[in-house]
Design a protein around this motif. Structure first.
Motif, PDB file in Angstrom:
ATOM      1  N   GLU A  67     -36.064 214.066  64.766  1.00  0.00           N
ATOM      2  CA  GLU A  67     -34.912 213.132  64.439  1.00  0.00           C
ATOM      3  C   GLU A  67     -34.911 212.086  63.140  1.00  0.00           C
ATOM      4  O   GLU A  67     -34.142 211.985  62.541  1.00  0.00           O
ATOM      5  N   TYR A  68     -36.158 211.490  63.264  1.00  0.00           N
ATOM      6  CA  TYR A  68     -36.519 210.481  62.277  1.00  0.00           C
ATOM      7  C   TYR A  68     -36.812 211.266  60.809  1.00  0.00           C
ATOM      8  O   TYR A  68     -36.811 210.480  59.770  1.00  0.00           O
ATOM      9  N   PHE A  69     -36.731 212.509  60.617  1.00  0.00           N
ATOM     10  CA  PHE A  69     -36.736 212.975  59.399  1.00  0.00           C
ATOM     11  C   PHE A  69     -35.111 213.106  58.733  1.00  0.00           C
ATOM     12  O   PHE A  69     -34.990 213.326  57.706  1.00  0.00           O
ATOM     13  N   GLY A  70     -34.287 212.520  59.653  1.00  0.00           N
ATOM     14  CA  GLY A  70     -33.060 212.578  59.200  1.00  0.00           C
ATOM     15  C   GLY A  70     -32.086 211.161  59.394  1.00  0.00           C
ATOM     16  O   GLY A  70     -31.721 210.598  58.358  1.00  0.00           O
ATOM     17  N   ILE A  71     -32.234 210.613  60.599  1.00  0.00           N
ATOM     18  CA  ILE A  71     -31.511 209.401  60.770  1.00  0.00           C
ATOM     19  C   ILE A  71     -31.962 208.185  59.910  1.00  0.00           C
ATOM     20  O   ILE A  71     -31.093 207.223  59.638  1.00  0.00           O
ATOM     21  N   PRO A  72     -33.258 208.214  59.447  1.00  0.00           N
ATOM     22  CA  PRO A  72     -33.195 206.831  58.462  1.00  0.00           C
ATOM     23  C   PRO A  72     -32.767 206.933  57.083  1.00  0.00           C
ATOM     24  O   PRO A  72     -32.408 205.957  56.527  1.00  0.00           O
ATOM     25  N   PHE A  73     -32.476 208.230  56.845  1.00  0.00           N
ATOM     26  CA  PHE A  73     -31.827 208.489  55.494  1.00  0.00           C
ATOM     27  C   PHE A  73     -30.337 208.804  55.359  1.00  0.00           C
ATOM     28  O   PHE A  73     -29.786 208.636  54.517  1.00  0.00           O
ATOM     29  N   HIS A  74     -29.887 208.351  56.661  1.00  0.00           N
ATOM     30  CA  HIS A  74     -28.333 208.682  56.861  1.00  0.00           C
ATOM     31  C   HIS A  74     -27.689 207.423  56.375  1.00  0.00           C
ATOM     32  O   HIS A  74     -26.768 207.471  55.290  1.00  0.00           O
ATOM     33  N   SER A  75     -27.953 206.425  56.422  1.00  0.00           N
ATOM     34  CA  SER A  75     -27.433 205.105  55.924  1.00  0.00           C
ATOM     35  C   SER A  75     -27.811 204.999  54.482  1.00  0.00           C
ATOM     36  O   SER A  75     -26.873 204.373  53.666  1.00  0.00           O
ATOM     37  N   LEU A  76     -28.929 205.362  54.059  1.00  0.00           N
ATOM     38  CA  LEU A  76     -29.170 205.122  52.771  1.00  0.00           C
ATOM     39  C   LEU A  76     -28.653 206.185  51.762  1.00  0.00           C
ATOM     40  O   LEU A  76     -28.027 205.756  50.822  1.00  0.00           O
ATOM     41  N   PHE A  77     -28.323 207.547  52.072  1.00  0.00           N
ATOM     42  CA  PHE A  77     -27.539 208.450  51.441  1.00  0.00           C
ATOM     43  C   PHE A  77     -26.110 207.858  51.615  1.00  0.00           C
ATOM     44  O   PHE A  77     -25.222 208.004  50.471  1.00  0.00           O
ATOM     45  N   TRP A  78     -25.798 207.505  52.475  1.00  0.00           N
ATOM     46  CA  TRP A  78     -24.448 206.741  52.730  1.00  0.00           C
ATOM     47  C   TRP A  78     -23.962 205.621  51.851  1.00  0.00           C
ATOM     48  O   TRP A  78     -23.180 205.564  51.092  1.00  0.00           O
ATOM     49  N   PHE A  79     -24.946 204.971  51.609  1.00  0.00           N
ATOM     50  CA  PHE A  79     -24.864 203.701  50.705  1.00  0.00           C
ATOM     51  C   PHE A  79     -24.943 204.251  49.378  1.00  0.00           C
ATOM     52  O   PHE A  79     -24.065 203.863  48.326  1.00  0.00           O
ATOM     53  N   LEU A  80     -25.781 205.252  49.080  1.00  0.00           N
ATOM     54  CA  LEU A  80     -25.845 205.642  47.550  1.00  0.00           C
ATOM     55  C   LEU A  80     -24.562 206.407  47.176  1.00  0.00           C
ATOM     56  O   LEU A  80     -23.980 206.254  46.020  1.00  0.00           O
TER      57      LEU A  80
END
Length: 261
Positions: A67-80
């Protein structure tokens, strides 16, 4: 608790549809970040779905790591994505590297948690009605992850709020639906973190169900991955000088926020 799995599988189906649609618009300047954001959520939802059917702590931990191969990067990609959507450009490379540090650190902390217990202090499972619910203690790196993810989301919402005051109709609608989707996610987060979620069910997984519906409206209704009107709105809203567009009869047909003032 069959309804849990139904919601999760519906979310996966919508995410796959959005992913396929985004791939058909892969030449758009927004598509790469949007695809990465959808993939991040998809990895998390698939991992959480498998976590719910785990038969041991070890199996649950395996799916949590996935799961953590995805969830930490969700907010990152949403911000970018939000930054690019609002301003029509990407962050500079050094800044982009800087904002990636915490998500990468989060992934590393989860994968190696058994050696330091700074992310999860302990992990156990609770089986109810055929569903496995993971119970865990939260360490300092867990809260760092949550605070940073929320910071990126709030920063993105602030950019959207600023742009909503000066955008055209198409971009205004896209920004509204994208913002509404992420608001659904963060509204459910305190309920989960404060322990009000029944049996520690991760409500974020179900917040994504509402979020992807909102994204579906933005993608399918307003076609923000291809719309020429959207590109025009982005350009217009970010020109500091006043700009008027005249038709063939020299009548004003469009103008930006600066010209309106």
């Amino acid at each position: 608790m069959a309804w849990l799995e139904i919601i999760l599988y519906l979310t996966v189906a919508i995410l796959l549809a959005l992913l396929v649609f985004a791939f058909t618009r892969r030449n758009n300047f927004l598509s790469p970040l949007y695809v990465l954001m959808v993939l991040a959520v998809l990895v998390y939802i698939l991992g959480y779905t498998r976590e719910l059917s785990s038969h041991s702590v070890e199996e649950a931990v395996f799916w949590i790591k996935l799961e953590y191969f995805g969830i930490p990067f969700h907010s990152l990609f949403w911000f970018l994505l939000t930054y690019r959507l609002c301003y029509g450009k990407s962050l500079s490379f050094p800044v982009m590297l800087a904002v990636c540090i915490i998500p990468i650190l989060t992934l590393f902390a989860v994968v190696t948690n058994e050696y330091h217990h700074l992310f999860y202090t302990n992990i156990s499972i609770l089986q109810i009605s055929g569903i496995t619910l993971t119970q865990f203690g939260r360490g300092p790196l867990y809260y760092l992850h949550v605070v940073y993810a929320d910071f990126l989301i709030v920063l993105g919402l602030a950019m959207i709020a600023r742009q909503l005051r000066k955008t055209g109709k198409v971009l205004h609608s896209v920004l509204f639906w994208m913002a509404l989707g992420v608001v659904i996610e963060i509204v459910l987060e305190p309920v989960y973190l404060l322990g009000f979620s029944p049996h520690n069910i991760d409500l974020m997984a179900f917040g994504f169900f509402g979020a992807v519906i909102c994204q579906g409206v933005a993608v399918y209704r307003f076609d923000f991955l291809r719309s020429d009107d959207l590109v025009k709105d982005i350009i217009f809203s970010n020109i500091k000088e006043g700009l008027l567009v005249l038709d063939k009869k020299d009548r004003i047909s469009d103008f930006n926020r600066t010209a309106q003032q």
